[in-house]
Design an enzyme around this catalytic site. Structure first.
Site, mmCIF file in Angstrom:
data_model
loop_
_atom_site.group_PDB
_atom_site.id
_atom_site.type_symbol
_atom_site.label_atom_id
_atom_site.label_comp_id
_atom_site.label_asym_id
_atom_site.label_seq_id
_atom_site.Cartn_x
_atom_site.Cartn_y
_atom_site.Cartn_z
ATOM 1 N N SER A 1 -47.263 -23.854 -7.470
ATOM 2 C CA SER A 1 -46.082 -24.168 -6.648
ATOM 3 C C SER A 1 -46.486 -24.455 -5.205
ATOM 4 C CB SER A 1 -45.108 -22.980 -6.654
ATOM 5 O OG SER A 1 -44.591 -22.776 -7.939
ATOM 6 N N ARG B 1 -39.121 -21.963 -24.548
ATOM 7 C CA ARG B 1 -40.067 -20.842 -24.613
ATOM 8 C C ARG B 1 -39.548 -19.659 -25.417
ATOM 9 N NH1 ARG B 1 -42.803 -21.442 -18.578
ATOM 10 N NH2 ARG B 1 -44.232 -23.072 -19.274
ATOM 11 N N SER C 1 -32.752 -21.936 -9.443
ATOM 12 C CA SER C 1 -33.896 -22.845 -9.575
ATOM 13 C C SER C 1 -34.497 -23.178 -8.217
ATOM 14 C CB SER C 1 -33.459 -24.138 -10.275
ATOM 15 O OG SER C 1 -34.447 -25.137 -10.092
ATOM 16 N N ARG D 1 -36.572 -33.151 -20.055
ATOM 17 C CA ARG D 1 -36.089 -32.032 -19.235
ATOM 18 C C ARG D 1 -34.896 -32.430 -18.365
ATOM 19 N NH1 ARG D 1 -41.059 -28.671 -17.102
ATOM 20 N NH2 ARG D 1 -39.355 -27.251 -16.601
ATOM 21 N N LYS E 1 -37.890 -25.102 -20.230
ATOM 22 C CA LYS E 1 -39.195 -25.217 -19.565
ATOM 23 C C LYS E 1 -40.031 -26.272 -20.308
ATOM 24 C CE LYS E 1 -38.368 -22.226 -16.387
ATOM 25 N NZ LYS E 1 -38.222 -22.689 -15.005
ATOM 26 N N ASP F 1 -41.823 -17.569 -14.990
ATOM 27 C CA ASP F 1 -42.935 -18.222 -15.690
ATOM 28 C C ASP F 1 -43.825 -17.236 -16.438
ATOM 29 O OD1 ASP F 1 -42.094 -20.680 -14.803
ATOM 30 O OD2 ASP F 1 -43.445 -20.729 -13.076
HETATM 31 C C1 S3P Z 1 -41.149 -23.792 -9.745
HETATM 32 C C2 S3P Z 1 -39.919 -23.271 -10.052
HETATM 33 C C3 S3P Z 1 -39.571 -22.740 -11.374
HETATM 34 C C4 S3P Z 1 -40.811 -22.501 -12.220
HETATM 35 C C5 S3P Z 1 -41.785 -23.642 -12.156
HETATM 36 C C6 S3P Z 1 -42.253 -23.848 -10.725
HETATM 37 C C7 S3P Z 1 -41.391 -24.315 -8.388
HETATM 38 O O1 S3P Z 1 -38.767 -23.699 -12.048
HETATM 39 O O2 S3P Z 1 -40.454 -22.255 -13.564
HETATM 40 O O3 S3P Z 1 -42.919 -23.391 -12.973
HETATM 41 O O4 S3P Z 1 -42.576 -24.539 -8.025
HETATM 42 O O5 S3P Z 1 -40.414 -24.476 -7.642
HETATM 43 P P1 S3P Z 1 -37.156 -23.733 -11.902
HETATM 44 O O6 S3P Z 1 -36.839 -24.187 -10.523
HETATM 45 O O7 S3P Z 1 -36.702 -24.713 -12.947
HETATM 46 O O8 S3P Z 1 -36.694 -22.330 -12.160
#
Ligand code: S3P
Length: 437
Positions: free
Chosen positions: A28, A351, A172, A127, A347, A320
């Protein structure tokens, strides 16, 4: 959802996890450093950038938009082009398997003067994108996707964005970050209200690039930007990758391991709390701040785990890590219950279904419910499971193989390279009996 380059893992039972492990950089944080570095003024350097397929997809997207990016050893150097310096591409931007790239880039590209088309692999093309397109449209963006709300996404440039006040209907960080990036280009302030806290790497990194956001309780406000200033970013190791070794060390007798320099941002670290509630022996050493992010060395020793009801408030902060946590639950005494986690169904794979199928195939009593999972602790048999091209499912079952009664074969593992390049070598060195072919 399977990858074009099938790869099979075989894990033989036995072994313990020990020594010092350094897992790759946080995914991230790497994405965000690349994106902000590209649109900043002047040079940005990134130490510890994750050289995984997902973050490389982001890197290549900016190269396609004419940003100069150089890599030497562990250092990435970006010559920022400024907020309005990106150039139109003459073909669609392919973001591979990466949900973070596609959601954040949609926000960033909505504010550009040129048109863009975003595509991805078989999994990414399924997605949900309406969660970002709807609020961006309310800001004045012009974006279309398929009737099913999926890629390809067509973004028409040259729109004048206005700030909005938006309460997120889903927890999110990708949606929040998408709107904050679009907010850089709006005519007036943009406010995002998150009812539940999600990872705040974008907010922290905007401060590093000299454009801080304001947080007032659940409300985050970003002002239009005149410029971001390039900086030096040092990316910590990814807690989501460390999670596999945290679980492996907790369930393999005699394990004692130190995971070095791992990000423990409070909006990411709930997996540690969940494992500790289950009885895991985890201590944090050498806590410090690095490029605005809290980091620590994480020491984990084996201990007998007990099933728990996972508090729903922790779900977005461990989202995650559930594939790994489910493997821990399968080794715990008694029942573990997870609810409030319907997001796991959208995801890289569904999952909840993928883990229910794999756990069941290996002899564990696991039942997916609409928004979670109920697992009875037991003993893993050997057998074959399918990761469905989902990196975290593949690595979770590799960990399960260490404590199974016979070898475990995991199909379709090539996408482990999206988040954890070098997983096999690091896992072998740590004590896992794993091969790939
Ligand atoms: C992420 C946010 C999460 C996470 C993803 C990385 C990010 O997703 O599952 O692996 O870097 O902002 P969501 O925003 O869909 O929850």
């Amino acid at each position: 959802m399977s990858s074009s380059n099938p790869l099979t893992y075989r894990v033989s039972p036995g072994g313990k996890i020990s020594g010092h492990i350094k897992v790759p950089g946080d995914k991230s944080i790497s994405h965000r450093a690349m994106m902000l570095g590209a649109i900043a003024e002047g040079e940005t350097t990134i130490q510890g950038f994750l050289l995984g397929e997902d973050t490389l997809a982001t890197l290549r997207a900016f190269q396609q938009m004419d940003v100069d990016i150089e890599q030497t050893d562990d250092l990435i150097r970006i010559e920022g082009v400024g907020l309005n310096g990106l150039k139109a591409t003459n073909k669609p931007i392919d973001l591979g398997n990466s949900g973070t790239s596609v959601r954040l880039m949609t926000g960033l590209l909505a504010g550009q003067a040129f048109d863009s088309i975003l595509i991805g692999d078989e999994s990414l093309m399924k997605r949900p994108m309406r969660r970002v397109i709807d609020p961006l449209t309310a800001m004045g963006a012009s974006i279309t996707c398929t009737d099913a709300g999926t890629l390809p996404v067509n973004i028409k440039g040259g729109q004048h964005l206005q700030g909005i006040e938006y309460t997120m209907p889903v927890a999110s960080a990708q949606l929040k970050s998408c709107l904050l990036l679009a907010g850089l280009y709006a005519n007036d302030p943009t406010m995002v209200i998150e009812k539940v806290l999600t990872r705040d790497h974008t907010e922290r990194m905007l401060s590093a690039f000299m454009h801080p956001v304001q947080r007032d309780g659940h409300r985050i406000t970003i002002n239009p930007a005149s410029q971001l200033i390039g900086t030096e970013i040092n990316v910590p190791a990814d807690i989501s990758s460390a999670a596999f070794f945290i679980v492996a060390a907790s369930i393999c007798p005699d394990s004692d391991v130190i995971l070095r320099n791992v990000g423990i941002n409070p909006t990411r670290h709930a997996m540690l709390e969940i494992m500790q509630m289950m009885g895991a022996n985890i201590t944090l050493e050498n806590k410090r701040i690095q490029s605005g992010e809290p980091v620590a060395d994480i020491r984990v020793k084996y201990s007998q785990l007990t099933g728990i009801a996972i508090p729903e408030s922790l779900v977005p902060i461990a989202i995650d890590e559930f594939p790994a946590v489910f493997v821990a639950a399968a080794c715990a005494k008694g029942e573990t219950q997870l609810t409030g986690a319907a997001e796991l169904r959208v995801k890289e794979s569904d999952r909840l279904k993928a883990m229910e199928d794999g756990l069941t195939a290996l002899g564990i009593d696991a039942n997916a419910i609409e928004d979670g999972m109920i697992i009875q602790g037991g003993k893993f048999n050997g057998g074959e499971v399918n990761s469905l091209g989902d990196h975290r499912i593949a690595m979770a079952f590799a960990v399960a193989g260490m404590v199974a009664s016979a070898p475990v074969t995991i199909l379709d593992c090539a996408n482990v390279a999206t988040s954890f390049p070098g997983f096999i070598n690091i896992a072998k060195r740590a004590g896992m009996n794993i091969t790939d072919e």
